[in-house]
Write an enzyme that holds these catalytic residues in place. Structure first.
Site, mmCIF file in Angstrom:
data_model
loop_
_atom_site.group_PDB
_atom_site.id
_atom_site.type_symbol
_atom_site.label_atom_id
_atom_site.label_comp_id
_atom_site.label_asym_id
_atom_site.label_seq_id
_atom_site.Cartn_x
_atom_site.Cartn_y
_atom_site.Cartn_z
ATOM 1 N N LYS A 3 34.067 34.897 99.911
ATOM 2 C CA LYS A 3 34.989 34.400 100.930
ATOM 3 C C LYS A 3 34.482 33.078 101.510
ATOM 4 O O LYS A 3 33.278 32.837 101.525
ATOM 5 C CB LYS A 3 35.074 35.410 102.084
ATOM 6 C CG LYS A 3 35.818 36.681 101.764
ATOM 7 C CD LYS A 3 35.877 37.594 102.983
ATOM 8 C CE LYS A 3 36.591 38.897 102.687
ATOM 9 N NZ LYS A 3 38.017 38.734 102.386
ATOM 10 N N ARG A 62 40.480 48.638 97.622
ATOM 11 C CA ARG A 62 41.238 49.531 96.740
ATOM 12 C C ARG A 62 40.331 50.177 95.701
ATOM 13 O O ARG A 62 40.592 51.281 95.245
ATOM 14 C CB ARG A 62 42.393 48.744 96.092
ATOM 15 C CG ARG A 62 41.949 47.575 95.256
ATOM 16 C CD ARG A 62 43.064 46.557 95.045
ATOM 17 N NE ARG A 62 43.332 45.759 96.248
ATOM 18 C CZ ARG A 62 44.300 44.868 96.345
ATOM 19 N NH1 ARG A 62 45.123 44.637 95.327
ATOM 20 N NH2 ARG A 62 44.468 44.191 97.460
HETATM 21 N N1 BES Z 1 38.912 43.120 103.840
HETATM 22 C C1 BES Z 1 39.799 42.221 103.215
HETATM 23 C C2 BES Z 1 41.164 42.140 103.888
HETATM 24 C C3 BES Z 1 41.168 41.580 105.285
HETATM 25 C C4 BES Z 1 41.406 40.247 105.486
HETATM 26 C C5 BES Z 1 41.001 42.407 106.381
HETATM 27 C C6 BES Z 1 41.441 39.730 106.759
HETATM 28 C C7 BES Z 1 41.038 41.895 107.667
HETATM 29 C C8 BES Z 1 41.262 40.553 107.853
HETATM 30 C C9 BES Z 1 40.028 42.648 101.773
HETATM 31 O O1 BES Z 1 38.959 43.256 101.161
HETATM 32 C C10 BES Z 1 40.322 41.417 101.008
HETATM 33 O O2 BES Z 1 39.465 40.599 100.905
HETATM 34 N N2 BES Z 1 41.532 41.323 100.483
HETATM 35 C C11 BES Z 1 41.919 40.213 99.720
HETATM 36 C C12 BES Z 1 42.633 40.743 98.520
HETATM 37 C C13 BES Z 1 42.926 39.707 97.491
HETATM 38 C C14 BES Z 1 41.647 39.188 96.874
HETATM 39 C C15 BES Z 1 43.814 40.326 96.448
HETATM 40 C C16 BES Z 1 42.841 39.342 100.555
HETATM 41 O O3 BES Z 1 43.655 39.872 101.300
HETATM 42 O O4 BES Z 1 42.713 38.127 100.486
HETATM 43 MN MN MN Z 2 37.621 41.902 100.312
#
Ligand code: BES
Ligand code: MN
Ligand code: ZN
Length: 525
Positions: free
Chosen positions: A304, A378
């Site tokens: 990230k 997931r």
């Molecule tokens: N934990 C994150 C989602 C999240 C984002 C929670 C912001 C709270 C605040 C999750 O694991 C994630 O990174 N999701 C990705 C999925 C994508 C790579 C398909 C996302 O939402 O960008």
């Molecule tokens: Mn994530």
């Protein structure tokens, strides 16, 4: 009436500090009597918008104060608007030194959510030096015309949820004050026992929510999967419920290759927590609560960006919520059997970490192409859902901070729900509404099935086609099969920018009381 002691579940983490947050112990009571005689440090009364001659307890207080409240209304200082709070210094006219007039807003459309939020806002306002004890009218139960028991519960919830702050890692504030006792004063003594019981339920639900908030607010260096399991175990001991942790070797034996693929990059061992509460005779689980427990989500190799990454300490809010909810379900002695499952790990990059393109195999034999290691929630849920099925759960609810996409769809106004069973989902919607937690269903059309198809495995863990929140749910669906199932994506609401009614800044506590209410409702039907 016997006092209700709000006992926090939390045990010292490192034994280094003995204060955890502001409201360690609030003694909550419902008493019969005349509010004008209360000698609490502050007394909360209320006013609907547009009322010029207050009645009920507020009217009695107005008379005892020689008409000060009606005079302030006439002057335009008090209008009764929702969220409006006015402090009156009583200067010896009544035993309490302070009267707080809280606006109820317009009488039309007034509901139990307004009562809960008013209690929360009033308690925040009352957090001043010199205020230790607070007494309040049963807002909503008088002219408001709402059910007195529901009001008592909502006030208890609002007061405790509003008082919450996460202060564990801050030096004590000398100017701060903690409310140590809070009481609802009801003029009709006959109503008191039922209201007391309802307030007790509210205290239990709010305590569970604050416990989940504490876990979610805790920095990841203070709460890794091992710490989270220890906190859950302490709660299980206190409430007398079953507790079990699957270690890495156990997960390997069970073939949980999807969950393990996320844990590979971390130096911390993963933990798969299971807690069980049996509230009825007989075997089986009527409901499984499955919560995502990523104690820190860096994104892994698909790392990230730095901005706001610290918020990912809360990526275990689902796990915290199911653990906390189960504790409350046990304390409330719901007549149903509920199991909580929390797959916990860090998601880290590293020499051993899973790489984009890797193919992993879940417990049910399904293969997954990991396109993006940041779609890790997931992956851990897939195996946890398989395990819930293996344990024989007949309804499954998962709670997860799963996607940023749910925020694009719904903002921070509500939880995104996705389901394979309308009847079950309706129950959760009602349970959430009762808690003042907003939800909205997203579609699960079969058209979305292809969003997660992979060329090299049974499915992939992201989509290239949009509808990210739904794609997340579509990913999970094959792991629950025909079992009635709901997926709650709480990524939009788990962390809030500011206090607002019952919602606290930081970890909001969303989903905990919805799950408690769902279990209670399922016990009845
Ligand atoms: N934990 C994150 C989602 C999240 C984002 C929670 C912001 C709270 C605040 C999750 O694991 C994630 O990174 N999701 C990705 C999925 C994508 C790579 C398909 C996302 O939402 O960008
Ligand atoms: Mn994530
Ligand atoms: Zn995540």
């Amino acid at each position: 009436m016997s006092p209700i002691f709000a006992v926090h579940y939390t045990l010292p983490l490192n034994g280094s500090k003995d204060r955890f947050w502001s409201n360690d112990t609030v003694e909550f009571t419902v008493t019969g009597g005349d509010i004008t005689k209360s000698n609490a440090d502050a007394v909360i009364v209320n006013l609907f918008e547009g009322v010029t001659a207050p009645g009920g307890g507020t009217g009695a207080m107005d008379r005892a104060l020689g008409g000060v409240i009606s005079q302030l209304i006439q002057q335009g200082d008090i209008r009764g608007k929702s969220g409006e709070i006015t402090l009156i210094h009583t200067m010896g006219k009544v035993p309490t030194p302070r009267v707080i007039v809280a606006g109820l807003g317009k009488q039309k459309g007034f509901d139990i959510d307004a009562v809960r939020n008013l209690a929360a806002n009033a308690v925040r306002f009352a957090r001043k030096p010199g205020i230790k004890s607070v007494a309040t009218l049963a807002h909503g139960a008088g002219i408001g015309g709402l059910d007195a028991e529901q009001c008592a519960q909502a006030i208890a919830e609002g007061a405790l949820l509003g008082a919450y702050r996460f202060l564990k890692h801050k030096a004590p504030d000398e100017n701060g004050s903690e409310i140590t006792s809070f009481s609802i004063v009801e003029s009709d003594a006959a109503k008191v026992p039922a209201m007391d019981a309802a307030a007790r339920r509210g205290v239990i639900a709010a305590e569970a929510t604050n416990f989940a908030r504490d876990l979610a607010n805790e920095p990841a260096n203070h709460l890794n999967p091992t710490d989270l399991a220890a906190r859950a175990e302490a709660l299980a001991r206190e409430t007398g419920i079953e507790f079990e942790v699957l270690e890495r070797a156990d997960m390997e034996r069970k073939g949980m290759g999807s969950l393990l693929s996320v844990a590979k990059g971390s130096a911390q061992p993963p933990k798969l927590i299971r807690m069980g509460y049996r509230g009825r005779a007989g075997e089986g689980w009527d409901l499984a609560l499955v919560g995502k427990g990523i104690t820190f989500d860096t994104g892994g190799i698909s790392i990230k960006p730095a901005a706001n990454m610290e918020a990912m300490k809360a990526d275990m809010t689902g796990a915290a919520s199911v653990v906390a909810a189960l504790g409350a379900i046990a304390r409330l002695q719901a007549k149903t059997n509920v199991v909580a499952i929390a797959p916990c790990t860090e998601n880290m990059p590293g020499g051993n970490a899973t790489k984009p393109g890797d193919v992993v195999t879940a417990m049910n034999g399904r293969t997954i192409e990991v396109i993006n290691t940041d779609a890790e929630g997931r992956l851990v849920l897939a195996d946890a859902l398989c395990w819930a099925k293996e344990l024989g759960a007949v309804h499954i609810l998962d709670v997860a901070t799963l996607t940023g996409a749910v925020t694009h769809a719904l903002g921070d106004a509500c939880v995104g729900l996705m389901t394979n069973n309308d009847a079950f989902c309706s129950k959760l919607e009602a349970a959430s509404a009762l808690a003042g937690e907003k939800t909205w269903r997203l579609p699960m059309f079969k058209e979305y099935d292809e969003y997660i198809k992979s060329d090299v495995a049974d499915q992939m863990n992201t989509t290239k086609k949009g509808a990210g929140a739904i794609a997340g749910a579509k990913f999970l669906e094959p792991f629950v099969g025909d079992t009635p199932w709901i997926h709650m994506d709480i990524a939009g609401v788990d962390n809030m920018p500011a206090d607002k009614g019952w919602i606290a800044k930081g970890a909001s506590g969303y989903s905990v009381r919805a799950m408690i209410n769902l279990a209670l409702a399922m016990a009845e039907s």
